[in-house]
Design a protein around this motif. Structure first.
Motif, PDB file in Angstrom:
ATOM      1  N   LYS A  24     -10.576  71.088 -45.211  1.00 56.24           N
ATOM      2  CA  LYS A  24      -9.379  70.829 -44.579  1.00 56.24           C
ATOM      3  C   LYS A  24      -8.537  70.177 -45.674  1.00 56.24           C
ATOM      4  O   LYS A  24      -8.763  69.903 -46.766  1.00 56.24           O
ATOM      5  CB  LYS A  24      -9.600  69.518 -43.544  1.00 56.24           C
ATOM      6  CG  LYS A  24     -10.621  69.690 -42.387  1.00 56.24           C
ATOM      7  CD  LYS A  24     -10.066  70.846 -41.529  1.00 56.24           C
ATOM      8  CE  LYS A  24     -10.766  71.161 -40.437  1.00 56.24           C
ATOM      9  NZ  LYS A  24     -10.213  71.968 -39.433  1.00 56.24           N
ATOM     10  N   ASP A  25      -7.054  70.263 -45.255  1.00 53.16           N
ATOM     11  CA  ASP A  25      -6.300  69.699 -46.129  1.00 53.16           C
ATOM     12  C   ASP A  25      -6.250  68.420 -46.418  1.00 53.16           C
ATOM     13  O   ASP A  25      -6.227  67.375 -45.481  1.00 53.16           O
ATOM     14  CB  ASP A  25      -4.749  69.917 -45.810  1.00 53.16           C
ATOM     15  CG  ASP A  25      -3.618  69.669 -46.457  1.00 53.16           C
ATOM     16  OD1 ASP A  25      -3.693  69.450 -47.613  1.00 53.16           O
ATOM     17  OD2 ASP A  25      -2.234  70.088 -46.087  1.00 53.16           O
TER      18      ASP A  25
ATOM     19  N   SER B 204      -4.142  66.337 -47.508  1.00 52.71           N
ATOM     20  CA  SER B 204      -3.067  65.425 -47.290  1.00 52.71           C
ATOM     21  C   SER B 204      -3.241  64.843 -45.816  1.00 52.71           C
ATOM     22  O   SER B 204      -2.403  64.157 -45.427  1.00 52.71           O
ATOM     23  CB  SER B 204      -1.533  66.227 -47.142  1.00 52.71           C
ATOM     24  OG  SER B 204      -1.625  67.594 -46.259  1.00 52.71           O
ATOM     25  N   ASN B 205      -4.056  65.342 -44.883  1.00 54.70           N
ATOM     26  CA  ASN B 205      -4.378  64.896 -43.782  1.00 54.70           C
ATOM     27  C   ASN B 205      -5.802  64.319 -43.617  1.00 54.70           C
ATOM     28  O   ASN B 205      -6.074  64.371 -42.275  1.00 54.70           O
ATOM     29  CB  ASN B 205      -4.106  66.064 -42.495  1.00 54.70           C
ATOM     30  CG  ASN B 205      -2.663  66.736 -42.312  1.00 54.70           C
ATOM     31  OD1 ASN B 205      -1.712  66.055 -42.658  1.00 54.70           O
ATOM     32  ND2 ASN B 205      -2.675  67.872 -42.527  1.00 54.70           N
ATOM     33  N   THR B 206      -6.366  63.960 -44.564  1.00 54.76           N
ATOM     34  CA  THR B 206      -7.685  63.323 -44.440  1.00 54.76           C
ATOM     35  C   THR B 206      -7.666  61.825 -44.076  1.00 54.76           C
ATOM     36  O   THR B 206      -6.766  61.036 -44.241  1.00 54.76           O
ATOM     37  CB  THR B 206      -8.174  63.309 -46.035  1.00 54.76           C
ATOM     38  OG1 THR B 206      -9.623  62.727 -45.678  1.00 54.76           O
ATOM     39  CG2 THR B 206      -7.372  62.654 -46.877  1.00 54.76           C
TER      40      THR B 206
ATOM     41  N   TRP C 246     -13.587  67.395 -46.143  1.00 57.02           N
ATOM     42  CA  TRP C 246     -12.385  67.421 -47.154  1.00 57.02           C
ATOM     43  C   TRP C 246     -12.967  67.199 -48.650  1.00 57.02           C
ATOM     44  O   TRP C 246     -14.089  66.503 -48.990  1.00 57.02           O
ATOM     45  CB  TRP C 246     -11.491  66.032 -46.998  1.00 57.02           C
ATOM     46  CG  TRP C 246     -10.720  66.235 -45.877  1.00 57.02           C
ATOM     47  CD1 TRP C 246      -9.451  66.509 -45.365  1.00 57.02           C
ATOM     48  CD2 TRP C 246     -11.351  66.008 -44.443  1.00 57.02           C
ATOM     49  NE1 TRP C 246      -9.088  66.487 -44.038  1.00 57.02           N
ATOM     50  CE2 TRP C 246      -9.990  66.261 -43.513  1.00 57.02           C
ATOM     51  CE3 TRP C 246     -12.494  65.966 -43.586  1.00 57.02           C
ATOM     52  CZ2 TRP C 246     -10.585  66.183 -42.271  1.00 57.02           C
ATOM     53  CZ3 TRP C 246     -12.631  65.271 -42.472  1.00 57.02           C
ATOM     54  CH2 TRP C 246     -11.586  65.733 -41.505  1.00 57.02           C
TER      55      TRP C 246
END
Length: 652
Positions: A44-45, A47-49, A157
């Protein structure tokens, strides 16, 4: 068509399976570089963790520790697996050392740097994990803590970064262990971790923790099975976290692998102190103790003992006599339990363990000694029992989680093997050859000497050489201290063995100066040579008997050791009796035959005790003597093999 589909269906199902390697007990070393599980699904990105790494401070001095926390953003997004490292901002290299303060954590050694990464132990969901990270004392620069968080198989992540942590000389060290988080933090740092008990009891979910890439499968730990955490919870506390969150050492060697130790000890750093645990299975009326030594030998060492229900006890070991020093010495948080005959102690020790003039710095490398024996009374310990002492293979830093390997006792085992070959396999056979085979193989020589003499010399020279080598090996291993009076009172094996070897050395010296046959001193030499040889053999067998109760040999559990030696002695004596009866019978038959021949020839006496008509004829019974010797030789070597197996299988 339907039949074809039936056969193709299993193939289709197998081909549709993608590799999934779950490791319920943590990420393997193979993931140190990428920190990425091999799920085959993109991460997953970041930045959105929903996860973050909280630092207790963003500034640090070299050699100082700070607390960090892996946590989530306040939602219910718990994580099941993780792996965390510290990396330099300049070249992304792994740096520093972690200190575990949570149960669900274990060390991973990345790039040959001890404690350079931490991963989970259990696979159940967790809200936060806390640990400490220590900057190297010779480093200044910028560092980031990076972690991989795994929520489930499809959601993870990789290398989520923390804020930049600056390590510089000018930074005050007063910030290293505050009890509360900075005011900007939404939650206090001292808030306990969520439901630690539940973590230890939950069922693992193999598909949800960090997993290795397919090619790393062979290097990694096996997938956890249902019930693994329940088995963990039933395990005695001394075994929990060994090699992961603490260092452990146990007797017998390799017992920690099966959680079946008679004695065990563990240690780990705890702030500026060290936390010790000591365990003994048959603890009633006994003690277990840890010694801190600069070598692997007991003597001139400080010893910390678990023996008293009220406090830890500190001793100074001078030689093999422990002298009580103190029941305090700065030891704190002492706890003692005794259940079902098992004693278990936990305690915290200052890094400088001191009492009076005696002290040891636990921040320095120490060779760990573990021993146990009977406790006479408060402040008085008896010498450890045979097989109840173990030394680490090499000095270790107690501040780092490591595997304190067992010191090799190969030299001791080789000493025993060589002595068994010398005095059971060779000496007895050589003596029989000289005593009963002078009238065998008459007229047949090897390299200019009678066969019996060459065989006798081969056996005895081999025995002497092996004895000398065995003595050198044992002196290298333990020195000459076992020859002291206090050791003689406990076990006379070293002294009796030394007497045996000295007598064996006298034999070739005597043989070099033996008088010629017919000389006046030949008869005296024969008796002296016979007497010294037999005495050496007797002392050798006695020394081997006593080795069965020798602490260093660890043969006390081999109950049949003495019985095998008794069998050898009985067999040796019976063999001599049979040979003697054969010799007497042959001599009597020869005398009668010679007397009859003398009467026929009109002789009144037999000259020079030469009863043979033909010098080249063997004495009567030669074939039976050879068969009997062969049986004796094979039997002796079978017993040597049996005892040698016991020596090498003895638990260290």
């Amino acid at each position: 068509m339907a039949r074809s589909a039936i056969f193709l269906l299993p193939l289709y199902l197998l081909s549709s399976l993608h590799p999934a390697h779950g490791y319920g007990s943590g990420a393997p070393k193979s993931q140190c570089g990428s920190l990425a599980p091999g799920h085959g699904i993109p991460a997953k990105d970041n930045s959105n963790t929903p996860y973050s790494i909280k630092l207790n401070s963003t500034q640090l001095s070299p050699g100082v520790s700070t607390e960090i926390e892996l946590t989530h953003d306040g939602s219910d997004a718990k994580f099941k697996g993780y792996m965390v490292q510290a990396r330099t901002d300049s070249d992304d290299s792994v740096i520093g050392a972690f200190e575990i303060i949570s149960d669900d954590a274990q060390y991973v050694e990345c790039g040959s740097v001890p404690q350079s990464a931490v991963t989970h132990v259990f696979s159940e969901a967790k809200e936060s994990i806390k640990m400490k990270w220590k900057a190297p004392s010779d480093f200044t620069g910028k560092v980031k803590i990076v972690a991989t968080f795994v929520k489930d198989y499809s959601n993870y992540w990789v290398q989520v970064p923390s804020e930049t942590l600056e390590v510089s000389e000018s930074t005050s060290t007063g910030i290293q262990f505050p009890t509360e988080a900075p005011s900007a933090e939404p939650e206090p740092e001292t808030e306990p971790e969520s439901e630690p008990e539940a973590e230890a009891e939950s069922e693992p979910e193999p598909e949800s923790e960090p997993e290795s890439e397919p090619e790393a499968e062979a290097e990694s730990e096996p997938e956890s099975e249902p019930g693994a955490n329940e088995r963990h919870s039933e395990m005695h506390p001394i075994y929990k976290g060994c090699g992961k969150s603490k260092s452990c050492f146990g007797i017998p060697s390799k017992c920690l692998e099966e959680n079946e130790c008679d004695f065990a000890a563990s240690w780990k750093p705890s702030g500026d102190q060290f936390e010790f645990e000591m365990y003994r299975k048959d603890g009633s009326g006994n003690y277990v103790a840890v010694g801190f030594s600069k070598d692997s030998k007991m003597g001139e060492d400080l010893v910390l003992a678990c023996a008293n229900a009220n406090s830890a006890e500190l001793y100074w070991n001078s030689g093999q006599k422990p002298t009580f020093l103190s029941a305090d010495a700065g030891i704190t948080d002492f706890k003692y339990s005794s259940e079902d005959g098992v004693i278990f102690c936990t305690m915290k020790s200052p890094s400088l363990l001191k009492s009076g003039d005696y002290s040891v710095n636990l921040n320095e490398e120490q060779t760990i000694l573990l021993a146990g024996g009977p406790r006479i009374q408060a402040g008085k310990l008896e010498y450890h029992l045979p097989g109840k002492k173990l030394a680490a293979a090499e000095p270790v830093l107690l501040s780092l989680v490591s595997s304190a390997g067992v010191k090799s006792d190969l030299l001791v085992k080789l000493h025993g093997l060589f002595m068994l070959i010398a005095w059971l396999g060779c000496a007895g056979a050589g003596m029989i050859m000289a005593r009963y085979f002078k009238q065998t193989w008459k007229g047949k020589q090897i390299m200019g000497a009678d066969r019996w003499f060459q065989a006798h010399r081969l056996f005895m020279v081999t025995a002497v050489i092996l004895s000398i080598v065995a003595v050198v090996l044992i002196v290298v291993e333990v020195g000459v201290t076992p020859l002291g009076l206090e050791h003689l009172e406990r076990n006379a094996h070293p002294v009796i063995g030394l007497i045996c070897v000295l007598l064996a050395l006298v034999q070739p010296i005597m043989a070099a100066f033996r008088p010629h046959p017919g000389d006046a001193g030949r008869k005296l030499f024969n008796w002296a040579h016979w007497g010294v040889g037999n005495m050496a053999h007797v002392f050798g067998i006695c020394a081997i008997f006593l080795a069965g109760n020798l602490a260093k040999a660890n043969l006390s559990s081999t109950e049949w050791w003495s019985w095998v030696l008794v069998a050898y002695v009985v067999f040796h004596v019976i063999t001599h009796l049979v040979f003697s009866l054969l010799w007497a019978k042959s001599e009597r038959t020869q005398r009668i035959a010679d007397q009859q021949m003398a009467e026929i020839n009109g002789m009144n006496k037999i000259q020079n005790n030469n009863f043979g008509v033909d010098e080249k004829l063997d004495q009567e019974g030669g074939s039976f003597r050879k068969i009997l010797f062969f049986v004796y030789f094979i039997t002796a070597w079978v017993l040597v093999a049996v005892l040698a197996v016991a020596v090498f299988k003895a638990e260290s």
